[in-house]
Design an enzyme around this catalytic site. Structure first.
Site, mmCIF file in Angstrom:
data_model
loop_
_atom_site.group_PDB
_atom_site.id
_atom_site.type_symbol
_atom_site.label_atom_id
_atom_site.label_comp_id
_atom_site.label_asym_id
_atom_site.label_seq_id
_atom_site.Cartn_x
_atom_site.Cartn_y
_atom_site.Cartn_z
ATOM 1 N N PRO A 260 0.813 -1.218 0.000
ATOM 2 C CA PRO A 260 0.000 0.000 0.000
ATOM 3 C C PRO A 260 0.846 1.268 0.000
ATOM 4 O O PRO A 260 1.913 1.326 0.616
ATOM 5 C CB PRO A 260 -0.780 -0.111 1.315
ATOM 6 C CG PRO A 260 0.096 -0.939 2.199
ATOM 7 C CD PRO A 260 0.897 -1.853 1.320
ATOM 8 N N GLY A 261 0.360 2.264 -0.715
ATOM 9 C CA GLY A 261 0.970 3.594 -0.652
ATOM 10 C C GLY A 261 -0.011 4.514 0.046
ATOM 11 O O GLY A 261 0.142 4.890 1.208
ATOM 12 N N TYR A 302 -6.116 13.958 -11.820
ATOM 13 C CA TYR A 302 -7.051 12.847 -11.626
ATOM 14 C C TYR A 302 -8.468 13.302 -11.315
ATOM 15 O O TYR A 302 -9.333 12.464 -11.078
ATOM 16 C CB TYR A 302 -6.626 11.969 -10.449
ATOM 17 C CG TYR A 302 -5.242 11.395 -10.487
ATOM 18 C CD1 TYR A 302 -4.896 10.446 -11.450
ATOM 19 C CD2 TYR A 302 -4.300 11.753 -9.537
ATOM 20 C CE1 TYR A 302 -3.632 9.895 -11.460
ATOM 21 C CE2 TYR A 302 -3.032 11.200 -9.541
ATOM 22 C CZ TYR A 302 -2.703 10.273 -10.504
ATOM 23 O OH TYR A 302 -1.463 9.725 -10.508
ATOM 24 N N CYS A 328 0.253 30.044 -14.241
ATOM 25 C CA CYS A 328 -0.346 30.639 -15.436
ATOM 26 C C CYS A 328 -0.890 29.567 -16.364
ATOM 27 O O CYS A 328 -0.377 29.324 -17.460
ATOM 28 C CB CYS A 328 0.661 31.554 -16.107
ATOM 29 S SG CYS A 328 0.937 32.995 -15.071
ATOM 30 N N GLU A 329 -1.875 28.869 -15.860
ATOM 31 C CA GLU A 329 -2.638 27.850 -16.564
ATOM 32 C C GLU A 329 -3.861 27.640 -15.690
ATOM 33 O O GLU A 329 -3.883 28.082 -14.556
ATOM 34 C CB GLU A 329 -1.893 26.512 -16.608
ATOM 35 C CG GLU A 329 -0.646 26.568 -17.408
ATOM 36 C CD GLU A 329 -0.382 25.311 -18.186
ATOM 37 O OE1 GLU A 329 -1.342 24.595 -18.529
ATOM 38 O OE2 GLU A 329 0.796 25.071 -18.459
ATOM 39 N N TYR A 356 1.095 10.987 -3.159
ATOM 40 C CA TYR A 356 1.125 11.511 -4.530
ATOM 41 C C TYR A 356 0.925 13.025 -4.589
ATOM 42 O O TYR A 356 0.297 13.536 -5.496
ATOM 43 C CB TYR A 356 0.080 10.783 -5.404
ATOM 44 C CG TYR A 356 0.222 9.285 -5.308
ATOM 45 C CD1 TYR A 356 1.319 8.656 -5.881
ATOM 46 C CD2 TYR A 356 -0.685 8.516 -4.588
ATOM 47 C CE1 TYR A 356 1.491 7.285 -5.767
ATOM 48 C CE2 TYR A 356 -0.518 7.153 -4.460
ATOM 49 C CZ TYR A 356 0.571 6.543 -5.057
ATOM 50 O OH TYR A 356 0.744 5.194 -4.922
#
Ligand SMILES: *Cc1c(COP(=O)(O)O)cnc(C)c1O
Length: 401
Positions: A260-261, A302, A328-329, A356
């Site tokens: 597991p992470g 995600y 800037c996105e 993550y």
């Protein structure tokens, strides 16, 4: 952790900041091992790609964990943190044959997920035991149906290719000592997990010299209200029973492994960022923070929804905000989310920021990666410093014109 404690850490170490609560990591580790306490030989290999800070690795080592790694560099980090090679498993996908060789030479258990690599490796190193990663082609369909789709996943050797594997084993005389599956986010509930497990048990019968069965991960933790959380206690009960029966059938004692992470570190993490601007438009109120997908990419990558709390004004009246970054996105963390009233300068806390998040951080827009702090025994400990201008330019070779 209490808002006050988090605020004090933001004050002391600056923002944006990642904070990890050691007690939650320990608690999750202990929950997992307790759920499988009936299994004599249990092995938890923390999937370190979730969060690879050396102090976090050492903490998990102290808990008794091994490591699941996906690159030579992760193996090196693991060794650096004090794990011995026998506590590390290498589960790469699409890496070069040389990288697999280098890791195997360190004495780390390798896990192969490709027929051509298996054949090549078996021919060259028949004496080195190898685990194989199987793709059981199981995924949870709609309405909790179990479907055997997902034929195109790049991971694992198809369950339908077991005859090929057996032929390679016979021709090379190699030793398969483990069977592995990791179906990742396809696994939504226990029934699906157990269904996939049956496929693995079935495959395992065909290999006579196994030392372990590795069921990967795919354990869910809740990110927002209503999210599924894997009932690890129930899974432990059901899978342990099935595993013990299999062991008896198989006639040999086996290790049950997981990797597991998210389950171990996600909920331990808190990401703290300051609101630079509150911007009222005709349709929404934006809260713009001093971060973006350079530090926390999961919402954009995600579509994951991290709970966001205003820890500067936890009792404030809730209003709707669209929380965005300074990149800037388009970097939207949350759309029209109810959050306690936000003022410029407030600190927002993103939950589930352990897995993550920092490990996917980048320097996009030439921003520094945040500092990381481990909260242990009621105290904050800096475990990685905020980057500096020096870090941004240290690898550059500057040409003068
Ligand atoms: C990423 C990964 C894991 C961990 O998955 P989580 O969802 O974080 O638990 C386990 N095994 C392998 C092979 C992985 O690549």
């Amino acid at each position: 952790m209490q808002p006050k404690e988090l605020l004090a850490l933001a004050e002391e170490y600056g923002n944006p900041l990642f904070v990890y609560d050691a007690s939650i990591i320990e608690q999750q580790y202990n929950r997992l091992t307790a759920a499988f306490s009936k299994v004599e030989k249990l092995r938890i290999n923390y999937a370190m790609k979730a969060l690879s800070n050396l102090s976090i690795l050492k903490l998990l080592k102290k808990c008794g964990s091994g490591l699941d790694t996906v690159s030579y560099q992760e193996v090196q980090l693991g060794l650096h943190a004090g794990f011995t090679p026998d506590k590390i498993i290498f589960t790469p996908n699409g890496v070069s044959f040389e990288e697999i060789e280098e890791v195997a030479q360190l004495g780390v258990q390798i896990n192969i997920d490709n027929l051509s690599v298996l054949e090549h490796f078996g021919a060259k190193y028949p004496a080195v035991p190898v685990c194989i990663r199987i793709n059981p082609h199981v995924m949870a369909g709609g309405n909790q149906n179990i479907s055997v789709g997902h034929i195109d996943s790049k991971f694992g050797i198809s369950i339908y290719q077991i005859p090929h594997i057996l032929r390679i084993v016979e021709n090379t005389g190699m030793h398969i000592n483990g069977i592995h599956m990791h179906t990742g986010s396809d696994i939504l509930d226990i029934e699906v997990f157990l269904y996939a497990a049956e496929i693995l048990f079935d495959a395992a019968k065909q290999f006579k010299q196994l030392d372990f069965l590795d069921f990967g991960s795919g354990f869910k933790v809740p990110y927002k209200k209503g999210d599924i959380e894997t009932n690890i206690e129930e899974l432990g009960k059901k899978l342990s029973k099935r595993f013990l029966a299999f062991e008896k059938d198989y006639g040999r004692s086996l290790t049950l492994a997981f990797e597991p992470g998210k389950f171990l570190v996600s909920e331990a993490g808190f990401f703290l960022a300051k609101v630079n601007v509150v911007k009222q438009t005709t349709s929404t109120v934006f809260a713009g923070i001093d971060s973006g997908f350079n530090h926390l990419i999961r919402p954009m990558f995600y579509g994951s929804q991290h709970t966001i709390e205003n820890i500067s004004n936890p009792k404030g009246k809730e209003r709707f905000y669209t929380v965005v970054g300074y990149i800037c996105e388009t970097d939207t963390f949350a759309n029209n989310r109810r959050i306690a009233e936000i003022n410029e300068g407030d600190i927002l806390c993103f939950k589930n920021a352990g897995a993550y998040c920092f490990s996917m951080a980048s320097n996009y827009n030439s921003r520094y990666k945040p500092a990381e702090v481990l909260w242990k025994d009621g105290k904050g400990h800096l475990i990685s410093k905020r980057e500096t201008f020096e870090d941004l330019i240290k690898n550059q070779i500057v040409l003068e014109f």
